[in-house]
Write a protein that holds these residues in place. Structure first.
Motif, short mmCIF file in Angstrom:
data_model
loop_
_atom_site.label_atom_id
_atom_site.label_comp_id
_atom_site.label_asym_id
_atom_site.label_seq_id
_atom_site.Cartn_x
_atom_site.Cartn_y
_atom_site.Cartn_z
N PRO A 10 0.70 -1.06 -0.13
CA PRO A 10 -0.04 0.00 0.07
C PRO A 10 0.95 1.19 -0.05
CG PRO A 10 0.09 -0.93 2.07
CD PRO A 10 0.76 -1.90 1.42
N LEU A 11 2.10 1.21 0.18
CA LEU A 11 3.03 2.30 0.32
C LEU A 11 3.88 2.21 -1.11
CD1 LEU A 11 4.58 1.98 3.70
CD2 LEU A 11 2.77 3.51 3.05
N SER A 12 4.06 3.48 -1.44
CA SER A 12 4.90 3.68 -2.85
C SER A 12 6.23 3.35 -2.22
CB SER A 12 4.91 5.36 -3.41
OG SER A 12 5.49 5.86 -2.34
N ARG A 13 7.01 3.11 -3.37
CA ARG A 13 8.59 2.94 -3.33
C ARG A 13 9.26 4.02 -2.63
NH1 ARG A 13 8.28 1.12 -9.63
NH2 ARG A 13 7.43 3.34 -9.28
N VAL A 14 8.94 5.22 -2.75
CA VAL A 14 9.39 6.22 -2.17
C VAL A 14 8.98 6.23 -0.69
CG1 VAL A 14 9.53 8.81 -2.00
CG2 VAL A 14 9.84 7.78 -4.32
N GLN A 15 7.96 6.07 -0.55
CA GLN A 15 7.46 6.10 0.88
C GLN A 15 8.11 4.96 1.86
OE1 GLN A 15 3.33 5.47 0.08
NE2 GLN A 15 2.87 7.68 0.86
N GLN A 16 8.21 3.83 1.30
CA GLN A 16 8.93 2.81 1.61
C GLN A 16 10.58 3.10 2.10
OE1 GLN A 16 8.19 -1.44 0.46
NE2 GLN A 16 6.84 -0.53 -1.06
N LEU A 17 10.99 3.64 0.98
CA LEU A 17 12.58 4.03 1.31
C LEU A 17 12.54 5.35 2.49
CD1 LEU A 17 13.72 3.94 -2.48
CD2 LEU A 17 14.37 2.12 -0.53
N THR A 18 11.72 6.32 2.23
CA THR A 18 11.69 7.36 3.24
C THR A 18 11.65 6.82 4.58
OG1 THR A 18 10.69 8.84 1.43
CG2 THR A 18 10.50 9.45 3.78
N GLN A 19 10.55 5.81 4.79
CA GLN A 19 10.58 5.22 6.26
C GLN A 19 11.95 4.64 6.72
OE1 GLN A 19 7.52 2.21 5.77
NE2 GLN A 19 5.88 3.65 6.48
N ARG A 20 12.79 4.04 5.81
CA ARG A 20 14.07 3.51 6.04
C ARG A 20 15.02 4.62 6.54
NH1 ARG A 20 12.93 -0.77 8.02
NH2 ARG A 20 15.32 -0.80 8.22
N LEU A 21 15.00 5.84 5.79
CA LEU A 21 15.72 6.83 5.96
C LEU A 21 15.45 7.26 7.44
CD1 LEU A 21 17.89 8.82 5.02
CD2 LEU A 21 16.04 10.00 4.02
N LYS A 22 14.25 7.67 7.64
CA LYS A 22 13.79 8.04 9.10
C LYS A 22 14.28 7.19 10.02
CE LYS A 22 9.88 10.56 7.60
NZ LYS A 22 8.10 10.72 7.57
N LYS A 23 14.11 5.91 9.98
CA LYS A 23 14.48 4.91 10.80
C LYS A 23 15.83 4.91 11.23
CE LYS A 23 14.04 0.29 12.36
NZ LYS A 23 13.42 -1.15 12.45
N LEU A 24 16.99 5.11 9.98
CA LEU A 24 18.37 5.32 10.11
C LEU A 24 18.69 6.57 10.94
CD1 LEU A 24 21.03 4.51 9.33
CD2 LEU A 24 20.86 5.80 7.27
N GLU A 25 17.83 7.61 10.67
CA GLU A 25 18.00 9.00 11.41
C GLU A 25 17.98 8.69 12.73
OE1 GLU A 25 19.26 11.59 10.55
OE2 GLU A 25 19.24 11.02 8.34
N ASN A 26 16.86 8.00 13.26
CA ASN A 26 16.52 7.42 14.71
C ASN A 26 17.72 6.58 15.37
OD1 ASN A 26 14.12 8.80 14.59
ND2 ASN A 26 12.86 6.96 14.33
N ILE A 27 18.18 5.94 14.54
CA ILE A 27 19.42 4.99 15.07
C ILE A 27 20.62 5.99 15.00
CG2 ILE A 27 20.98 3.34 14.10
CD1 ILE A 27 18.65 1.84 12.78
N SER A 28 20.98 6.83 14.08
CA SER A 28 22.21 7.57 14.45
C SER A 28 21.86 8.58 15.55
CB SER A 28 22.36 8.35 13.02
OG SER A 28 21.38 9.19 12.78
N GLN A 29 20.88 9.01 15.91
CA GLN A 29 20.82 9.73 16.92
C GLN A 29 20.95 9.38 18.39
OE1 GLN A 29 20.48 13.30 16.58
NE2 GLN A 29 20.31 12.88 14.45
N ALA A 30 20.96 7.96 18.32
CA ALA A 30 21.36 7.15 19.66
C ALA A 30 22.36 6.27 19.66
CB ALA A 30 19.73 6.49 19.92
N SER A 31 22.71 5.85 20.86
CA SER A 31 24.00 4.69 20.74
C SER A 31 23.13 3.31 20.64
CB SER A 31 24.71 4.99 21.92
OG SER A 31 25.61 3.70 22.03
N VAL A 32 23.19 3.04 19.41
CA VAL A 32 22.54 1.52 19.17
C VAL A 32 23.32 0.47 19.13
CG1 VAL A 32 21.06 0.51 17.35
CG2 VAL A 32 20.77 2.82 17.82
N PRO A 33 23.05 -0.70 19.61
CA PRO A 33 23.69 -1.80 19.67
C PRO A 33 24.07 -2.33 17.89
CG PRO A 33 21.77 -2.16 20.75
CD PRO A 33 21.79 -1.00 20.38
N LEU A 34 25.12 -2.97 17.59
CA LEU A 34 25.40 -3.35 16.32
C LEU A 34 24.41 -4.42 15.87
CD1 LEU A 34 29.52 -3.89 16.31
CD2 LEU A 34 27.76 -2.14 15.28
#
Length: 128
Positions: A10-34
């Motif tokens: 139900p999500l476009s390709r851009v929406q799916q990739l944008t979700q991944r980018l937002k999740k990466l931003e959350n990961i990069s803001q916090a100290s995340v386990p490998l």
């Protein structure tokens, strides 16, 4: 029953990739386990396979994971954290740059697709 036909999201390709980018931003803001970063990478690779299927893009993402992307594909800038020699931050920056670039590419393609699909719909035979 959302997403009855599993071959179509139900999500476009851009929406799916944008979700991944937002999740990466959350990961990069916090100290995340490998292991959480590895899980993010596996999920992102799966999204890339599903929405794109281009092996070159998948290989480019894998190079970004190893912080080797700037030498292989033309990133608009070298990773900003290169001064600190922190490979984890450098690889996160390259992932971000890769996802931003591919989102931009897909936005252009989706605009073209929308223009073609909203073209004139006539039932007349050709040549009339």
């Amino acid at each position: 029953m959302p997403n009855i036909n599993a071959s179509f999201s139900p999500l476009s390709r851009v929406q799916q990739l944008t979700q991944r980018l937002k999740k990466l931003e959350n990961i990069s803001q916090a100290s995340v386990p490998l292991n959480q970063l590895r899980q993010f990478d596996q999920e992102t690779e799966e999204v890339l396979r599903r929405v794109d299927g281009n092996e070159k893009h998948l290989a480019a993402y894998q190079m970004a994971i190893m912080a080797e992307g700037e030498a292989i594909f033309n990133l608009p800038e070298s990773a900003q954290e290169s001064q600190s020699r922190d490979l984890l931050q450098k690889s996160i920056q390259q992932r971000r740059q890769f996802l931003t670039g591919i989102i931009s590419e897909w936005e252009k393609l989706e605009k073209k697709e929308a223009a073609v699909l909203t073209g004139e719909d006539r039932e007349d035979p050709p040549g009339l």
